[in-house]
Design an enzyme around this catalytic site. Sequence first.
Site, PDB file in Angstrom:
ATOM      1  N   LYS A  11       0.633  -1.089  -0.005  1.00  0.00           N
ATOM      2  CA  LYS A  11       0.055  -0.040   0.272  1.00  0.00           C
ATOM      3  C   LYS A  11       1.102   1.006   0.281  1.00  0.00           C
ATOM      4  CE  LYS A  11      -4.471  -2.638   2.505  1.00  0.00           C
ATOM      5  NZ  LYS A  11      -5.074  -2.501   3.001  1.00  0.00           N
ATOM      6  N   PHE A  59     -14.716   4.387   7.329  1.00  0.00           N
ATOM      7  CA  PHE A  59     -13.109   4.602   6.652  1.00  0.00           C
ATOM      8  C   PHE A  59     -13.029   4.312   5.807  1.00  0.00           C
ATOM      9  CE2 PHE A  59     -13.917   0.220   8.225  1.00  0.00           C
ATOM     10  CZ  PHE A  59     -13.303  -0.235   6.568  1.00  0.00           C
ATOM     11  N   ARG A  87      -2.183 -14.979   4.009  1.00  0.00           N
ATOM     12  CA  ARG A  87      -2.572 -13.466   5.385  1.00  0.00           C
ATOM     13  C   ARG A  87      -1.854 -14.173   6.906  1.00  0.00           C
ATOM     14  NH1 ARG A  87      -6.931 -10.537   4.479  1.00  0.00           N
ATOM     15  NH2 ARG A  87      -7.521  -9.981   6.553  1.00  0.00           N
ATOM     16  N   THR A  93      -5.066  -7.213  11.131  1.00  0.00           N
ATOM     17  CA  THR A  93      -5.478  -5.822  10.324  1.00  0.00           C
ATOM     18  C   THR A  93      -4.940  -5.127  11.078  1.00  0.00           C
ATOM     19  OG1 THR A  93      -7.439  -6.448   9.187  1.00  0.00           O
ATOM     20  CG2 THR A  93      -7.159  -4.594   9.227  1.00  0.00           C
ATOM     21  N   ARG A 104       2.565  -6.591   8.460  1.00  0.00           N
ATOM     22  CA  ARG A 104       1.673  -5.631   9.494  1.00  0.00           C
ATOM     23  C   ARG A 104       3.140  -5.198  11.229  1.00  0.00           C
ATOM     24  NH1 ARG A 104      -4.058  -7.440   7.564  1.00  0.00           N
ATOM     25  NH2 ARG A 104      -4.408  -5.855   5.703  1.00  0.00           N
ATOM     26  N   ASN A 114      -1.676   0.063   7.033  1.00  0.00           N
ATOM     27  CA  ASN A 114      -1.098  -1.262   7.193  1.00  0.00           C
ATOM     28  C   ASN A 114      -0.952  -1.715   6.904  1.00  0.00           C
ATOM     29  OD1 ASN A 114      -3.240  -1.875   5.923  1.00  0.00           O
ATOM     30  ND2 ASN A 114      -4.695  -2.798   7.792  1.00  0.00           N
TER      31      ASN A 114
END
Length: 139
Positions: A11, A59, A87, A93, A104, A114
């Site tokens: 991200k 959000f 995952r 998260t 993360r 994150n």
Amino acid sequence: MVTNRTFTMLKPDAVEKGHIGAILDKITASGFRIVAMKLTQMTTADAKEFYAIHKERPFYGELVEYMTRGPIVAAILEKNNAVEDFRTIIGATNPEEAAEGTIRKLYATSIGENAIHGSDSDENAAIEGAFHFAGREMF
Ligand code: IDP
Ligand code: MG
């Protein structure tokens, strides 16, 4: 046959902070093969569609702003049990709840920012991979 594939995005926060190399190293060291990968930037329309499932969440606006503010790395990854195993290596998260050593835990700033995305099912891995790599012969 997509059972052994998942989809990820590094991200904007992870790219901004210069963590592309370290995160890809951890992904490949964990046994994932990179099937397709690109540096790209999502438009507002892209981010709204990609995260449409969250459109009623408080959000959502913030998430779309965040995901469009700079480049991301999108990739399709292959490994046995790819979705679940990925995952596991990215962690929860919320980085405060993420296990030690997860991506993360190491690189996320907050539940919003994150660092990385990982598909949550084989079906979504196929949808999300096609979203970013439509028309690719390999997918
Ligand atoms: P996931 O990425 O671990 O699957 P989801 O619940 O699907 O988590 O949420 C998608 C993304 O939306 C998260 O990765 C995060 O960037 C953002 N997000 C989730 N929950 C919150 C929140 O409570 N506040 C702000 N952003 C959030
Ligand atoms: Mg999710």
